[in-house]
Design a protein around this motif. Structure first.
Motif, PDB file in Angstrom:
ATOM      1  N   MET A   1      -8.242   6.267  -3.770  1.00  0.00           N
ATOM      2  CA  MET A   1      -9.057   5.234  -4.391  1.00  0.00           C
ATOM      3  C   MET A   1      -8.170   4.131  -4.977  1.00  0.00           C
ATOM      4  N   LEU A   2      -7.064   4.536  -5.597  1.00  0.00           N
ATOM      5  CA  LEU A   2      -6.178   3.538  -6.203  1.00  0.00           C
ATOM      6  C   LEU A   2      -5.529   2.654  -5.147  1.00  0.00           C
ATOM      7  N   ARG A   3      -5.092   3.259  -4.057  1.00  0.00           N
ATOM      8  CA  ARG A   3      -4.428   2.501  -2.993  1.00  0.00           C
ATOM      9  C   ARG A   3      -5.389   1.499  -2.377  1.00  0.00           C
ATOM     10  N   VAL A   4      -6.595   1.938  -2.076  1.00  0.00           N
ATOM     11  CA  VAL A   4      -7.586   1.033  -1.477  1.00  0.00           C
ATOM     12  C   VAL A   4      -7.964  -0.060  -2.470  1.00  0.00           C
ATOM     13  N   GLY A   5      -8.098   0.286  -3.740  1.00  0.00           N
ATOM     14  CA  GLY A   5      -8.393  -0.709  -4.764  1.00  0.00           C
ATOM     15  C   GLY A   5      -7.336  -1.789  -4.836  1.00  0.00           C
ATOM     16  N   GLU A   6      -6.075  -1.385  -4.726  1.00  0.00           N
ATOM     17  CA  GLU A   6      -4.986  -2.368  -4.737  1.00  0.00           C
ATOM     18  C   GLU A   6      -5.005  -3.241  -3.492  1.00  0.00           C
ATOM     19  N   GLN A   7      -5.330  -2.669  -2.356  1.00  0.00           N
ATOM     20  CA  GLN A   7      -5.421  -3.454  -1.129  1.00  0.00           C
ATOM     21  C   GLN A   7      -6.550  -4.477  -1.225  1.00  0.00           C
ATOM     22  N   VAL A   8      -7.676  -4.069  -1.774  1.00  0.00           N
ATOM     23  CA  VAL A   8      -8.809  -4.984  -1.954  1.00  0.00           C
ATOM     24  C   VAL A   8      -8.431  -6.074  -2.944  1.00  0.00           C
ATOM     25  N   ARG A   9      -7.735  -5.708  -4.010  1.00  0.00           N
ATOM     26  CA  ARG A   9      -7.309  -6.694  -5.014  1.00  0.00           C
ATOM     27  C   ARG A   9      -6.387  -7.736  -4.389  1.00  0.00           C
ATOM     28  N   HIS A  10      -5.438  -7.282  -3.595  1.00  0.00           N
ATOM     29  CA  HIS A  10      -4.516  -8.223  -2.940  1.00  0.00           C
ATOM     30  C   HIS A  10      -5.256  -9.128  -1.960  1.00  0.00           C
ATOM     31  N   ALA A  11      -6.197  -8.572  -1.208  1.00  0.00           N
ATOM     32  CA  ALA A  11      -6.953  -9.373  -0.241  1.00  0.00           C
ATOM     33  C   ALA A  11      -7.776 -10.438  -0.956  1.00  0.00           C
ATOM     34  N   LEU A  12      -8.472 -10.052  -2.025  1.00  0.00           N
ATOM     35  CA  LEU A  12      -9.279 -11.029  -2.775  1.00  0.00           C
ATOM     36  C   LEU A  12      -8.399 -12.077  -3.438  1.00  0.00           C
ATOM     37  N   SER A  13      -7.268 -11.659  -3.986  1.00  0.00           N
ATOM     38  CA  SER A  13      -6.358 -12.618  -4.614  1.00  0.00           C
ATOM     39  C   SER A  13      -5.871 -13.642  -3.604  1.00  0.00           C
ATOM     40  N   GLU A  14      -5.562 -13.185  -2.411  1.00  0.00           N
ATOM     41  CA  GLU A  14      -5.090 -14.088  -1.367  1.00  0.00           C
ATOM     42  C   GLU A  14      -6.169 -15.085  -0.963  1.00  0.00           C
TER      43      GLU A  14
END
Length: 120
Positions: A1-14
């Motif tokens: 869950m943490l890894r996917v959350g970080e990936q989603v965060r990076h995608a949205l930030s970009e």
């Protein structure tokens, strides 16, 4: 869950930093995506955002909710998951809470209590 959350965060930030969303409220104010919390089944994501430079939080949250379909599509393109997670945007209050705690710790009473302990 943490890894996917970080990936989603990076995608949205970009997406938000590049200005890919054609919305005046989102393009005029820089937005920080501070945290993404995923549900255990990875179908729901709670996204915590903070507008920088004193931006209006309510206007930013309204604009994000208006563009949630586009943002969800961009996240699903950038993050390889079985399902496209639904996005729920919330204002991040942790900075305000941290500032409040810091101001409490700097009060005269706390300083006096700390000085009393050092003498023991």
């Amino acid at each position: 869950m943490l890894r996917v959350g970080e990936q989603v965060r990076h995608a949205l930030s970009e997406v938000l930093s590049r200005g890919d969303v054609h919305d005046e409220a989102l393009s005029s104010t820089p937005i920080s995506v501070t945290e993404v919390r995923m549900s255990p089944d990875l179908r729901h994501a709670t996204v915590f955002v903070k507008p920088l430079l004193g931006g209006d939080e309510e206007a930013i949250l309204t604009a994000l909710k208006r563009n949630v379909r586009y943002l969800r599509g961009e996240v699903s393109r950038r993050v390889n998951m079985k399902y496209s997670a639904s996005l729920k945007f919330r204002a991040d209050e942790s900075f305000d809470e941290g500032g409040h705690i810091d101001s409490l710790l700097r009060t005269a009473k706390v300083a006096r209590d700390l000085e009393g302990r050092e003498e023991d």
